[in-house]
Every structure is written in C-alpha cells, then in structure tokens.
Write a protein that holds these residues in place. Structure first.
Motif, PDB file in Angstrom:
ATOM      1  N   PHE A 180      55.681  28.312  32.849  1.00 14.99           N
ATOM      2  CA  PHE A 180      53.756  28.411  32.897  1.00 14.99           C
ATOM      3  C   PHE A 180      54.003  29.065  34.040  1.00 14.99           C
ATOM      4  N   VAL A 181      54.392  28.077  35.490  1.00 20.11           N
ATOM      5  CA  VAL A 181      53.844  28.561  37.001  1.00 20.11           C
ATOM      6  C   VAL A 181      54.380  29.530  37.417  1.00 20.11           C
ATOM      7  N   SER A 182      55.529  30.550  36.541  1.00 27.25           N
ATOM      8  CA  SER A 182      55.827  31.612  37.056  1.00 27.25           C
ATOM      9  C   SER A 182      54.931  32.865  36.857  1.00 27.25           C
ATOM     10  N   ALA A 183      54.665  32.554  35.447  1.00 25.72           N
ATOM     11  CA  ALA A 183      53.313  33.120  35.104  1.00 25.72           C
ATOM     12  C   ALA A 183      52.170  33.066  35.311  1.00 25.72           C
ATOM     13  N   LEU A 184      51.866  32.508  36.154  1.00 26.31           N
ATOM     14  CA  LEU A 184      50.624  32.081  37.303  1.00 26.31           C
ATOM     15  C   LEU A 184      50.962  31.935  38.051  1.00 26.31           C
ATOM     16  N   TYR A 185      51.444  32.521  38.845  1.00 27.04           N
ATOM     17  CA  TYR A 185      51.728  32.839  39.682  1.00 27.04           C
ATOM     18  C   TYR A 185      51.528  34.589  40.115  1.00 27.04           C
ATOM     19  N   VAL A 186      51.533  35.149  39.311  1.00 28.72           N
ATOM     20  CA  VAL A 186      51.322  36.083  39.186  1.00 28.72           C
ATOM     21  C   VAL A 186      49.645  36.661  39.011  1.00 28.72           C
ATOM     22  N   TRP A 187      49.270  35.549  38.770  1.00 28.83           N
ATOM     23  CA  TRP A 187      47.974  35.846  38.436  1.00 28.83           C
ATOM     24  C   TRP A 187      47.136  35.053  40.122  1.00 28.83           C
ATOM     25  N   ALA A 188      47.898  34.135  40.903  1.00 30.38           N
ATOM     26  CA  ALA A 188      47.666  33.649  42.004  1.00 30.38           C
ATOM     27  C   ALA A 188      47.749  34.886  43.373  1.00 30.38           C
ATOM     28  N   VAL A 189      48.657  35.595  42.828  1.00 32.87           N
ATOM     29  CA  VAL A 189      49.559  36.679  43.991  1.00 32.87           C
ATOM     30  C   VAL A 189      47.967  37.579  44.021  1.00 32.87           C
ATOM     31  N   TYR A 190      47.549  37.796  42.377  1.00 25.88           N
ATOM     32  CA  TYR A 190      46.352  39.127  42.365  1.00 25.88           C
ATOM     33  C   TYR A 190      45.007  38.445  42.669  1.00 25.88           C
ATOM     34  N   PHE A 191      44.896  36.998  42.691  1.00 21.82           N
ATOM     35  CA  PHE A 191      43.403  36.805  43.018  1.00 21.82           C
ATOM     36  C   PHE A 191      43.183  36.623  44.583  1.00 21.82           C
ATOM     37  N   GLN A 192      44.360  36.846  45.269  1.00 20.03           N
ATOM     38  CA  GLN A 192      44.453  36.887  47.001  1.00 20.03           C
ATOM     39  C   GLN A 192      43.976  37.679  47.117  1.00 20.03           C
ATOM     40  N   ARG A 193      44.794  39.142  46.897  1.00 18.50           N
ATOM     41  CA  ARG A 193      44.531  40.551  46.664  1.00 18.50           C
ATOM     42  C   ARG A 193      42.618  40.517  46.175  1.00 18.50           C
ATOM     43  N   MET A 194      42.833  39.987  44.993  1.00 16.33           N
ATOM     44  CA  MET A 194      41.148  40.219  45.128  1.00 16.33           C
ATOM     45  C   MET A 194      40.050  40.123  46.105  1.00 16.33           C
ATOM     46  N   LEU A 195      40.533  39.149  46.366  1.00 21.02           N
ATOM     47  CA  LEU A 195      39.597  38.581  47.997  1.00 21.02           C
ATOM     48  C   LEU A 195      39.942  39.635  48.986  1.00 21.02           C
ATOM     49  N   TYR A 196      41.092  39.607  49.381  1.00 19.33           N
ATOM     50  CA  TYR A 196      41.261  40.870  50.460  1.00 19.33           C
ATOM     51  C   TYR A 196      40.339  41.848  50.623  1.00 19.33           C
ATOM     52  N   ALA A 197      41.099  42.737  49.277  1.00 15.64           N
ATOM     53  CA  ALA A 197      40.006  43.832  48.805  1.00 15.64           C
ATOM     54  C   ALA A 197      38.246  43.668  48.700  1.00 15.64           C
ATOM     55  N   ARG A 198      37.586  42.457  48.791  1.00 10.77           N
ATOM     56  CA  ARG A 198      36.180  42.085  48.566  1.00 10.77           C
ATOM     57  C   ARG A 198      36.109  42.075  50.363  1.00 10.77           C
ATOM     58  N   GLN A 199      36.849  41.389  50.652  1.00 14.20           N
ATOM     59  CA  GLN A 199      36.657  41.521  52.327  1.00 14.20           C
ATOM     60  C   GLN A 199      36.620  42.350  52.888  1.00 14.20           C
ATOM     61  N   ALA A 200      36.834  43.601  52.750  1.00 16.65           N
ATOM     62  CA  ALA A 200      38.061  44.575  53.537  1.00 16.65           C
ATOM     63  C   ALA A 200      36.409  45.827  52.605  1.00 16.65           C
ATOM     64  N   VAL A 201      36.017  45.782  51.966  1.00 18.53           N
ATOM     65  CA  VAL A 201      35.133  46.604  51.664  1.00 18.53           C
ATOM     66  C   VAL A 201      33.398  45.979  51.826  1.00 18.53           C
ATOM     67  N   CYS A 202      33.287  44.583  51.954  1.00 21.35           N
ATOM     68  CA  CYS A 202      31.928  43.931  52.464  1.00 21.35           C
ATOM     69  C   CYS A 202      31.404  44.815  53.249  1.00 21.35           C
ATOM     70  N   SER A 203      29.488  45.386  53.132  1.00 20.52           N
ATOM     71  CA  SER A 203      29.298  45.484  54.169  1.00 20.52           C
ATOM     72  C   SER A 203      28.315  44.985  54.662  1.00 20.52           C
ATOM     73  N   ASP A 204      27.386  44.053  53.532  1.00 18.96           N
ATOM     74  CA  ASP A 204      26.200  42.646  53.850  1.00 18.96           C
ATOM     75  C   ASP A 204      27.161  41.871  54.623  1.00 18.96           C
ATOM     76  N   PRO A 205      26.385  41.701  56.438  1.00 16.75           N
ATOM     77  CA  PRO A 205      26.943  41.437  57.271  1.00 16.75           C
ATOM     78  C   PRO A 205      26.273  39.575  56.672  1.00 16.75           C
ATOM     79  N   GLN A 206      25.673  39.425  56.621  1.00 10.48           N
ATOM     80  CA  GLN A 206      25.516  37.830  55.270  1.00 10.48           C
ATOM     81  C   GLN A 206      26.981  37.707  54.321  1.00 10.48           C
ATOM     82  N   LEU A 207      26.967  38.799  53.796  1.00  6.40           N
ATOM     83  CA  LEU A 207      28.129  37.909  52.294  1.00  6.40           C
ATOM     84  C   LEU A 207      29.346  38.112  53.002  1.00  6.40           C
TER      85      LEU A 207
END
Length: 360
Positions: free
Chosen positions: A194-221
């Motif tokens: 279970f945790v080995s399969a979940l870890y795949v999603w945990a890594v992508y979740f981090q990548r998702m947050l990095y990507a959102r932060q990198a391309v956000c142009s709204d100062p407040q958001l």
C-alpha cells in the motif's frame, strides 16, 4: 438582401443588450426664451438610437425599485414583456443569454423571452429600477408573477454541493474496506504494498504543488500557494522514511493519473487549480488520513505519522483560495463543476490502482 452594416449588431426583438451611460449623448444646458439654463448633466434615453428604438411611444408604464444585497442572486428567468433595468447604485453581474459586469449608470434592455438574471459580488450590493412598458408589472400581482425561471444559474453553492456529494462517494471507495476490515493492520506485506503504491502519488503531489507555484502570476494567490507548499513540503520523504519504502512501484495508470494533476497546474486557470487542489484533493486527503491512519499507528516511533498529519492539516487546506471562487459567472461555475468531476474521476482511478496493488 441583408445590409452588411447590420451583420453582428444586436437585434432588439431577441437580444439582451447593455447600454453604458456614456453612450447616451449628454446635454448640459437648454435655451428657454432666449436665455441659457444650466442642467448639470442630462442624458435623454431617446438620444441613443438603440434605446429610442426599444422604448415605446405609448403604453402602461410599470416601475419597481430592485435591490440585491451582498452575494444575493436573482436566478436566470424570462418574461413575456420587454423590460429595462437601470443600475442606480453599486454593481452587479448580468447572467443568462449575455453575461457581463454592470456599473452605476448602465442600462439593460431585455426583449420578451430573453433569459437574464443578476448576481452581486462579495462585499457589493446592487440597487436599480426595473421598468416594463406594457401590461402589469412583473410582480405586480404577487400570486401570479409574469416570469418563468429557466433553471437556477450555476453557483458556488452548487459547486460545493457537488463536491460534497463526490467526497461522500469517495468515502465509500472499496479500498477503505481493506482498512475497515482490519486486513491491512494485520498484514505487514499488504501495508508495504500500500505505502509503496501511495508513494508514487505522494511524489506527484509534490510535483503538482511545485508546478503551481512556478507558474502563478497572481501575487495574492502566489502567497497562499507558497504557504500551502511550505506546509506540504517533504511529505513524500516523510512517507518513505517512516515506512521504510525501498521498492519502487511502476504502474502506467498511476503515472498517468499523477501527470494529469501536474498538467492541470500548467494549463488550467487559477479557479480550476483551486478546485483541483483544495476542493478535491485536500478534501479527499482529510478523509484518507482518517480512514487509513489506524493501520499505521501501532508501533510507530514517530511523533506524528504521515497519515495523522494529513487528517489534521487537510481540513484547513481545503478552504485555501475559496475567496477566489466567489462572484464568478454561471458559465464559469458550470465549467468548474466539470473540472471538479474530472478530478474526482482521476482520484477514483488512482485509488482503484492502489487497491489493486494491495491485494495482488
């Protein structure tokens, strides 16, 4: 033969049209008995060709003051008589066949049968004058209003209700049956899978947050997103270290789902990103942490496990960015509901695959 100059122009017999105050020619004085008299600013509706063609020469005039308070909405409707709405104070968004922001001094002309409604933004109100030129007023006879509501326009309330329904359905996902039955807690090998399969999603979740932060142009958001990223940073590593994950799971469906969420951060607008990350994922994580954490509590040397952490903080994370979703148009809410459904479909697929790894 159609005059080429009329192509694309609104038709007063079918189209809802907005006329700005500045588009009505103003006069500031008149000559009476040879003397000029100051008027301030006077704009007669018949000095605008469109309004002159809409206002009848004769008829039974009906007038009503109208008001929508902060966040109130008049659902999309239609009526058998032409109507005119004057924005006297505040601002409001026009809904229905045509959608746009209205400000003080704007006039909306509504032909018979045209679909229209109004909604105010948070912190604002609208006061206006509703005018009909024939027959009784729309609500003059309270027991027999002359309107037909064509279905409430999509709203944030509708979106949140739909999300709650999908969250409730997620809580019944068959993967949680493995935890509720005690099988996961009693089977170390199943926990490891279970945790080995979940870890795949945990890594992508981090990548998702990095990507959102990198391309956000709204100062407040960007500041809101940065705070969220700081609180989530390294949770994939926490999951790996606390559970001794050494075997890397490769599953093309897990990879596809993870990449779908990352790509939303590159292609979607900010409202859609908030729906995906906070309304859907963070809501699911709160339920996920509560339903799975018990299988990992016993014997854990960590003060706070990965699962306890998510059951605690994700209740707050699910509300982040919610103000950005207020005051949108009906069409935008309808589109966000589609995005919400797609995100939940992806999560259902994700946990289908995780469950499949657990019981292989």
């Amino acid at each position: 033969m159609t005059d080429a100059l009329t192509i694309g122009r609104p038709r007063l017999d079918t189209d809802v049209v907005t006329v700005r105050r500045k588009d009505i020619r103003a006069i500031s004085s008149v000559m009476v008995d040879g003397k000029s008299h100051h008027l301030g600013e006077q704009r007669d509706f018949r000095r605008n060709d469109l309004l002159a063609g809409f206002v009848p020469e004769a008829g039974r005039l009906s007038l009503a003051w109208v008001r929508l308070a902060d966040g109130e909405q008049l659902d999309v409707h239609q009526h058998p008589t032409k109507s005119m709405i004057l924005v006297c104070k505040g601002s409001v968004r026009l809904l229905g066949d045509q959608e746009e922001e209205l400000a003080e001094g704007d006039t909306v002309v509504v032909p018979p049968g045209a679909r229209h409604g109004f909604v105010t933004r948070p912190g604002e109100e609208f006061q206006g004058l509703s005018v009909q030129f024939e027959g009784s007023g729309l609500y003059e006879e309270e027991s027999a209003p002359r309107v037909e509501f064509t279905g409430a326009a999509a709203s944030l309330v509708d979106l949140e209700q739909y999300n709650a329904e999908r969250l409730d359905a997620f809580g019944k996902h068959h993967m949680f049956d493995l935890f509720d039955s005690g099988r996961v807690g009693a089977d170390p090998e199943m926990r490891d899978r279970f945790v080995s399969a979940l870890y795949v999603w945990a890594v992508y979740f981090q990548r998702m947050l990095y990507a959102r932060q990198a391309v956000c142009s709204d100062p407040q958001l960007r500041e809101v997103y940065a705070g969220h990223l700081r609180e989530e940073f390294g949770h994939d590593v926490l999951l790996k270290e606390q559970n001794g994950i050494s075997e890397t799971v490769y599953d093309p469906m897990l990879e596809a789902v993870g990449n779908w969420f990352v790509m939303q951060m590159h292609g979607a607008d900010e409202a859609a990103k908030i729906v995906v990350v906070h309304m859907v994922i963070e809501s699911s994580c709160a339920v996920f942490g509560e339903r799975t954490g018990a299988a990992f509590t016993e014997g854990s040397a960590a003060d706070t496990s990965y699962f306890d952490l998510h059951s605690e903080v994700d209740e707050d994370h699910r509300e982040l960015g919610r103000e950005h979703l207020r005051g949108l148009s009906a069409d935008q809410y309808a589109r966000l509901r589609q995005v919400c459904g797609q995100a939940w479909d992806q999560l259902d697929l994700l946990f289908d695959r995780i469950a499949a790894h657990m019981v292989r």
